[in-house]
Scaffold this motif. Structure first.
Motif, PDB file in Angstrom:
ATOM      1  N   ARG A  29       0.842  -1.211   0.000  1.00 24.91           N
ATOM      2  CA  ARG A  29       0.000   0.000   0.000  1.00 24.91           C
ATOM      3  C   ARG A  29       0.865   1.245   0.000  1.00 24.91           C
ATOM      4  O   ARG A  29       2.034   1.239   0.381  1.00 24.91           O
ATOM      5  CB  ARG A  29      -0.981  -0.015   1.165  1.00 24.91           C
ATOM      6  CG  ARG A  29      -0.451  -0.344   2.561  1.00 24.91           C
ATOM      7  CD  ARG A  29       0.534   0.583   3.056  1.00 24.91           C
ATOM      8  NE  ARG A  29       0.633   0.635   4.501  1.00 24.91           N
ATOM      9  CZ  ARG A  29       1.308   1.559   5.164  1.00 24.91           C
ATOM     10  NH1 ARG A  29       1.995   2.479   4.506  1.00 24.91           N
ATOM     11  NH2 ARG A  29       1.360   1.580   6.470  1.00 24.91           N
ATOM     12  N   ALA A  69       0.139   5.101   1.584  1.00 24.28           N
ATOM     13  CA  ALA A  69      -0.845   5.672   2.518  1.00 24.28           C
ATOM     14  C   ALA A  69      -0.555   7.144   2.788  1.00 24.28           C
ATOM     15  O   ALA A  69      -0.201   7.521   3.902  1.00 24.28           O
ATOM     16  CB  ALA A  69      -0.829   4.862   3.816  1.00 24.28           C
ATOM     17  N   SER A 129      -0.925  11.184   3.503  1.00 27.85           N
ATOM     18  CA  SER A 129      -1.838  12.079   4.223  1.00 27.85           C
ATOM     19  C   SER A 129      -2.109  13.279   3.309  1.00 27.85           C
ATOM     20  O   SER A 129      -1.158  13.907   2.846  1.00 27.85           O
ATOM     21  CB  SER A 129      -1.184  12.582   5.511  1.00 27.85           C
ATOM     22  OG  SER A 129      -0.814  11.488   6.303  1.00 27.85           O
ATOM     23  N   GLU A 188      -4.906   8.878   4.186  1.00 25.73           N
ATOM     24  CA  GLU A 188      -4.831   8.974   5.647  1.00 25.73           C
ATOM     25  C   GLU A 188      -5.238  10.376   6.112  1.00 25.73           C
ATOM     26  O   GLU A 188      -4.404  11.196   6.501  1.00 25.73           O
ATOM     27  CB  GLU A 188      -3.440   8.558   6.125  1.00 25.73           C
ATOM     28  CG  GLU A 188      -3.144   7.118   5.704  1.00 25.73           C
ATOM     29  CD  GLU A 188      -2.322   6.298   6.681  1.00 25.73           C
ATOM     30  OE1 GLU A 188      -1.370   6.829   7.250  1.00 25.73           O
ATOM     31  OE2 GLU A 188      -2.658   5.105   6.857  1.00 25.73           O
ATOM     32  N   TYR A 236      -2.938   7.823  14.715  1.00 25.22           N
ATOM     33  CA  TYR A 236      -2.305   7.167  13.573  1.00 25.22           C
ATOM     34  C   TYR A 236      -1.912   5.727  13.907  1.00 25.22           C
ATOM     35  O   TYR A 236      -2.175   4.807  13.142  1.00 25.22           O
ATOM     36  CB  TYR A 236      -1.076   7.990  13.137  1.00 25.22           C
ATOM     37  CG  TYR A 236      -0.054   7.174  12.371  1.00 25.22           C
ATOM     38  CD1 TYR A 236      -0.285   6.823  11.042  1.00 25.22           C
ATOM     39  CD2 TYR A 236       1.124   6.736  12.985  1.00 25.22           C
ATOM     40  CE1 TYR A 236       0.647   6.044  10.348  1.00 25.22           C
ATOM     41  CE2 TYR A 236       2.045   5.972  12.300  1.00 25.22           C
ATOM     42  CZ  TYR A 236       1.805   5.624  10.990  1.00 25.22           C
ATOM     43  OH  TYR A 236       2.712   4.852  10.316  1.00 25.22           O
ATOM     44  N   ARG A 272       7.850   1.907   3.602  1.00 28.90           N
ATOM     45  CA  ARG A 272       7.734   3.332   3.956  1.00 28.90           C
ATOM     46  C   ARG A 272       9.081   3.833   4.453  1.00 28.90           C
ATOM     47  O   ARG A 272      10.021   3.056   4.633  1.00 28.90           O
ATOM     48  CB  ARG A 272       6.654   3.514   5.031  1.00 28.90           C
ATOM     49  CG  ARG A 272       6.942   2.732   6.286  1.00 28.90           C
ATOM     50  CD  ARG A 272       5.779   2.773   7.253  1.00 28.90           C
ATOM     51  NE  ARG A 272       6.059   1.976   8.437  1.00 28.90           N
ATOM     52  CZ  ARG A 272       5.164   1.661   9.348  1.00 28.90           C
ATOM     53  NH1 ARG A 272       3.909   2.079   9.227  1.00 28.90           N
ATOM     54  NH2 ARG A 272       5.491   0.940  10.405  1.00 28.90           N
ATOM     55  N   LEU A 327       9.797   5.999  10.080  1.00 28.18           N
ATOM     56  CA  LEU A 327       8.705   5.290  10.760  1.00 28.18           C
ATOM     57  C   LEU A 327       9.166   3.942  11.323  1.00 28.18           C
ATOM     58  O   LEU A 327       8.364   3.194  11.885  1.00 28.18           O
ATOM     59  CB  LEU A 327       7.497   5.139   9.823  1.00 28.18           C
ATOM     60  CG  LEU A 327       6.843   6.490   9.478  1.00 28.18           C
ATOM     61  CD1 LEU A 327       5.771   6.341   8.417  1.00 28.18           C
ATOM     62  CD2 LEU A 327       6.241   7.135  10.720  1.00 28.18           C
TER      63      LEU A 327
HETATM   64  N1  GLU Z   1       0.189   8.660   6.359  1.00 26.02           N
HETATM   65  C1  GLU Z   1       1.570   8.515   6.723  1.00 26.02           C
HETATM   66  C2  GLU Z   1       2.346   9.644   6.118  1.00 26.02           C
HETATM   67  O1  GLU Z   1       1.946  10.205   5.125  1.00 26.02           O
HETATM   68  C3  GLU Z   1       2.159   7.213   6.231  1.00 26.02           C
HETATM   69  C4  GLU Z   1       2.144   6.212   7.247  1.00 26.02           C
HETATM   70  C5  GLU Z   1       2.630   4.833   6.843  1.00 26.02           C
HETATM   71  O2  GLU Z   1       3.079   4.593   5.711  1.00 26.02           O
HETATM   72  O3  GLU Z   1       2.508   3.986   7.708  1.00 26.02           O
HETATM   73  O4  GLU Z   1       3.372   9.974   6.623  1.00 26.02           O
END
Ligand code: GLU
Length: 308
Positions: free
Chosen positions: A10, A12, A14, A46, A192, A210, A214
């Protein structure tokens, strides 16, 4: 993951600004990793934080991904794949944590403001000292008359271990790394950390690619997967694209956002530069994402952050 299972990855983002080069790089590498193995790539929006998210940015993300040549197989800016429409699901899993006696109200000021955002390293969330962990029922009742609490999850004094597909064996003690963390903000918005676990599990994501900022959220998420009896995906973290001063690129760097880049450069030029920085090609020259599929290999991707 079972060997016969289809890969489901995926992206994701924001929708809090226009995508920038760093976001495109994460999108490209997660797309390549999934697609090189014949998997499905899911786009999830997100938009947990109602104050920071804008519908126009979500639309723009779709447009930018199409322009770049990164089509998704499922999801997108559509109700079931937008976090803002999934509150009931997060509430269900939040209750499961409450039933285990692992959640407590926290009245610390400003404790929860950042909780709806992924905690990128530069955000400096710090370690929670556990101030509200031992409040008595009377303290809680009294404090409730003054303010609405956020809710934190108690974390154990033990190391969470996992194997990152790119950075190898990891072991982190949650009490030392972050302490009890927020799972629901005082305004009712789920954090989150909880939302991403619930979504990845319910969307049957078995590969998460990612940025390495993270990497330190992953133990919190693995802890949640275990408490909720959900299957943990394979994680792959990527080196970050950084400015010359070593800071991660962010949406404030206007010159590197797609609004600017699209004025001067073709999609294939942008993809070519990123593929070159990821060591997938030897020369910085235009190329389409699908042409990179036979060249993709995690072994080639550097581990050090990349200065652009
Ligand atoms: N929505 C998060 C961001 O844009 C990504 C989180 C993830 O990939 O777990 O930083």
């Amino acid at each position: 993951m079972k060997p016969t299972e289809q890969i489901r990855g995926r992206f994701a983002p924001s929708p809090t600004g226009r995508m920038h080069l760093g976001n495109v790089y994460t999108a490209l590498l997660s797309w390549l990793s999934v697609k090189a193995q014949g998997g499905a790539w899911i786009l999830r929006i997100e938009d947990l934080d109602p104050q920071r998210s804008k519908a126009a940015y979500a639309e723009q993300i779709e447009d930018d991904l199409r322009w770049l040549g990164l089509p998704w197989d499922e999801g997108g800016n559509t109700p079931d794949y937008r976090q803002s429409t999934r509150t009931e699901l997060y509430a269900h899993y939040f209750r499961l944590l409450e039933q285990q006696g692992l959640v407590y109200p926290c009245f610390c000021r400003r404790a929860d403001i950042l909780a709806a955002q992924a905690p990128h390293v530069s955000d400096n969330h710090g370690v929670y000292a556990g101030t509200c962990r031992h409040l008595t029922p009377d303290d809680i009742a009294q404090k409730r008359t003054q303010r609405t609490p956020s809710y934190r999850l108690k974390v154990p004094n033990q190391s969470i271990k996992f194997d990152d597909g790119h950075y190898g064996a990891q072991s982190h003690n949650l009490q030392h790394m972050c302490g009890d963390f927020v799972v629901r903000r005082a305004d009712g918005v789920f954090a989150y950390q909880l939302a991403v676990v619930v979504d990845d599990a319910l969307m049957h994501i078995n590969q998460v690619v990612r940025g390495n900022d993270l990497l330190t959220s992953t133990p919190q998420q693995i802890y949640l997967y275990r408490l909720l009896g959900l299957e943990v995906p394979q994680f792959y973290h990527l080196p970050l694209l950084c400015s010359a001063s070593g800071e991660r690129l962010c949406k404030r760097d206007k010159s590197l956002d797609l609004g600017e880049l699209r004025k001067h450069r073709s999609a294939e030029e942008i993809i070519g530069e990123l593929a070159f920085l990821a060591h997938l090609i030897d020369k910085n020259e235009p190329i389409a994402p699908r042409e990179l599929l036979p060249l993709f290999d995690w072994q080639k991707i550097p581990h050090q952050n990349i200065i652009v």
